[in-house]
Scaffold this motif. Structure first.
Motif, PDB file in Angstrom:
ATOM      1  N   CYS A  27      -8.098  -1.806  -5.388  1.00  0.00           N
ATOM      2  CA  CYS A  27      -7.737  -0.582  -4.676  1.00  0.00           C
ATOM      3  C   CYS A  27      -6.434   0.005  -5.200  1.00  0.00           C
ATOM      4  CB  CYS A  27      -7.699  -0.800  -3.162  1.00  0.00           C
ATOM      5  SG  CYS A  27      -6.694  -2.139  -2.580  1.00  0.00           S
ATOM      6  N   GLY A  28      -5.804  -0.647  -6.175  1.00  0.00           N
ATOM      7  CA  GLY A  28      -4.587  -0.124  -6.760  1.00  0.00           C
ATOM      8  C   GLY A  28      -3.887  -1.177  -7.601  1.00  0.00           C
ATOM      9  N   THR A  77      -2.384   4.157  -6.906  1.00  0.00           N
ATOM     10  CA  THR A  77      -3.765   4.189  -6.414  1.00  0.00           C
ATOM     11  C   THR A  77      -4.771   4.572  -7.500  1.00  0.00           C
ATOM     12  OG1 THR A  77      -3.449   6.463  -5.638  1.00  0.00           O
ATOM     13  CG2 THR A  77      -3.087   4.685  -4.029  1.00  0.00           C
ATOM     14  N   HIS A  78      -4.287   4.810  -8.714  1.00  0.00           N
ATOM     15  CA  HIS A  78      -5.172   5.146  -9.834  1.00  0.00           C
ATOM     16  C   HIS A  78      -4.846   4.287 -11.050  1.00  0.00           C
ATOM     17  CE1 HIS A  78      -6.689   8.519  -7.577  1.00  0.00           C
ATOM     18  NE2 HIS A  78      -5.450   8.910  -7.363  1.00  0.00           N
ATOM     19  N   VAL A 117     -12.054  -6.319  -4.196  1.00  0.00           N
ATOM     20  CA  VAL A 117     -12.289  -5.047  -4.880  1.00  0.00           C
ATOM     21  C   VAL A 117     -10.950  -4.363  -5.142  1.00  0.00           C
ATOM     22  CG1 VAL A 117     -13.373  -2.770  -4.687  1.00  0.00           C
ATOM     23  CG2 VAL A 117     -14.586  -4.799  -3.862  1.00  0.00           C
ATOM     24  N   SER A 157       0.811  -1.219   0.000  1.00  0.00           N
ATOM     25  CA  SER A 157       0.000   0.000   0.000  1.00  0.00           C
ATOM     26  C   SER A 157       0.846   1.272   0.000  1.00  0.00           C
ATOM     27  CB  SER A 157      -0.954   0.022   1.193  1.00  0.00           C
ATOM     28  OG  SER A 157      -0.235  -0.007   2.407  1.00  0.00           O
ATOM     29  N   LYS A 165      -8.617   0.836 -15.210  1.00  0.00           N
ATOM     30  CA  LYS A 165      -9.619  -0.204 -14.930  1.00  0.00           C
ATOM     31  C   LYS A 165     -10.319  -0.524 -16.233  1.00  0.00           C
ATOM     32  CE  LYS A 165     -10.730   1.814 -10.475  1.00  0.00           C
ATOM     33  NZ  LYS A 165     -11.787   2.442  -9.699  1.00  0.00           N
ATOM     34  N   LYS A 207     -14.899  -5.554  -8.450  1.00  0.00           N
ATOM     35  CA  LYS A 207     -14.079  -6.729  -8.130  1.00  0.00           C
ATOM     36  C   LYS A 207     -13.246  -7.136  -9.336  1.00  0.00           C
ATOM     37  CE  LYS A 207     -16.858  -8.711  -4.491  1.00  0.00           C
ATOM     38  NZ  LYS A 207     -17.399  -9.934  -3.922  1.00  0.00           N
ATOM     39  N   LYS A 260      -2.540  -8.265  -1.784  1.00  0.00           N
ATOM     40  CA  LYS A 260      -3.256  -7.457  -0.791  1.00  0.00           C
ATOM     41  C   LYS A 260      -2.427  -6.221  -0.448  1.00  0.00           C
ATOM     42  CE  LYS A 260      -6.462 -10.581  -0.217  1.00  0.00           C
ATOM     43  NZ  LYS A 260      -7.742 -10.450  -0.829  1.00  0.00           N
ATOM     44  N   PRO A 261      -3.059  -5.128  -0.065  1.00  0.00           N
ATOM     45  CA  PRO A 261      -2.321  -3.904   0.258  1.00  0.00           C
ATOM     46  C   PRO A 261      -1.412  -4.043   1.470  1.00  0.00           C
ATOM     47  CG  PRO A 261      -4.679  -3.616   0.667  1.00  0.00           C
ATOM     48  CD  PRO A 261      -4.503  -4.947   0.024  1.00  0.00           C
ATOM     49  N   VAL A 295      -5.896  -5.784  -4.315  1.00  0.00           N
ATOM     50  CA  VAL A 295      -7.312  -5.899  -3.964  1.00  0.00           C
ATOM     51  C   VAL A 295      -7.484  -5.977  -2.457  1.00  0.00           C
ATOM     52  CG1 VAL A 295      -7.927  -7.032  -6.144  1.00  0.00           C
ATOM     53  CG2 VAL A 295      -7.333  -8.433  -4.163  1.00  0.00           C
ATOM     54  N   ASP A 296      -8.648  -5.517  -1.994  1.00  0.00           N
ATOM     55  CA  ASP A 296      -8.954  -5.641  -0.569  1.00  0.00           C
ATOM     56  C   ASP A 296      -9.426  -7.070  -0.287  1.00  0.00           C
ATOM     57  OD1 ASP A 296     -11.670  -5.802  -1.315  1.00  0.00           O
ATOM     58  OD2 ASP A 296     -12.129  -3.771  -0.647  1.00  0.00           O
TER      59      ASP A 296
END
Length: 140
Positions: free
Chosen positions: A115-116, A12-13, A113, A7, A16, A46, A85-86, A108-109
Motif C-alpha cells: 500500500c506504499g 503512496t505511489h 498487499v 500511513s 512496483k 503481495k 504496517k501503515p 503492507v496491509d
C-alpha cells in the motif's frame, strides 16, 4: 510522537517491480522513479521481495560485460522483504532503523498487499514536523 503513523508520511505511489521483470528494466523503473529500491510484488500485489540499487549493480556489470540480459528480478531480489504496517508508529520505525539498515521499507496491509513505502527521509520529515510543532507550543 507515538501518534504519528507510517500511513501519514509514506509514499503512496512506490515503484512496483515484478518477479519476471528483467533486471535492466527494473533499473530503468528505479531510475525513472528516483527511488533507490522497490518492493517486488506477485500478481495479487503481495510483497514477495525487495530489490535495491545495490542488488542490481553487480548484475548490471555482468550484463554489460557479456552483453546479455538473462537475469530476472526474482533471481536477485532479497527475501523476505522487511515490511512495516501503515498503522505502525513512526517513532517505533525510527528505532527499528537504528538496528536494521534498509533505506526503504515497503508498507503492507494485514494481508501483505503493498500500500506504499516509507524511507529514511520520510521518517526524518515526520520527526522534524513533530519536533517543530512541539517547539512552537513551548514558545507560546
Amino acid at each position: 510522537m507515538e501518534s504519528l503513523q507510517v500511513s501519514d508520511y509514506m509514499n503512496t505511489h512506490p515503484v512496483k517491480l515484478g518477479l519476471k521483470m528483467p533486471v535492466a528494466e527494473a533499473v530503468e523503473w528505479l531510475l525513472a522513479s528516483g527511488q533507490t529500491g522497490g518492493p517486488v510484488v506477485d500478481e495479487k500485489g503481495k510483497v514477495v521481495g525487495f530489490l535495491s540499487e545495490q542488488d542490481c549493480i553487480s548484475q548490471m556489470i555482468e550484463s554489460s560485460y557479456y552483453r546479455e540480459q538473462v537475469c530476472r528480478v526474482a533471481d536477485i531480489m532479497r527475501t523476505p522483504a522487511l515490511t512495516v504496517k501503515p498503522y505502525m508508529s513512526v517513532l517505533e520505525l525510527a528505532q527499528l532503523l537504528l538496528r536494521e539498515k534498509p533505506r526503504i521499507y515497503p508498507v503492507v496491509d494485514d494481508d501483505g498487499v503493498l500500500c506504499g513505502s516509507i524511507n529514511r527521509t520520510n521518517i526524518l520529515k515526520a520527526i522534524d514536523v513533530q519536533l517543530r510543532s512541539g517547539y512552537r507550543k513551548v514558545a507560546s
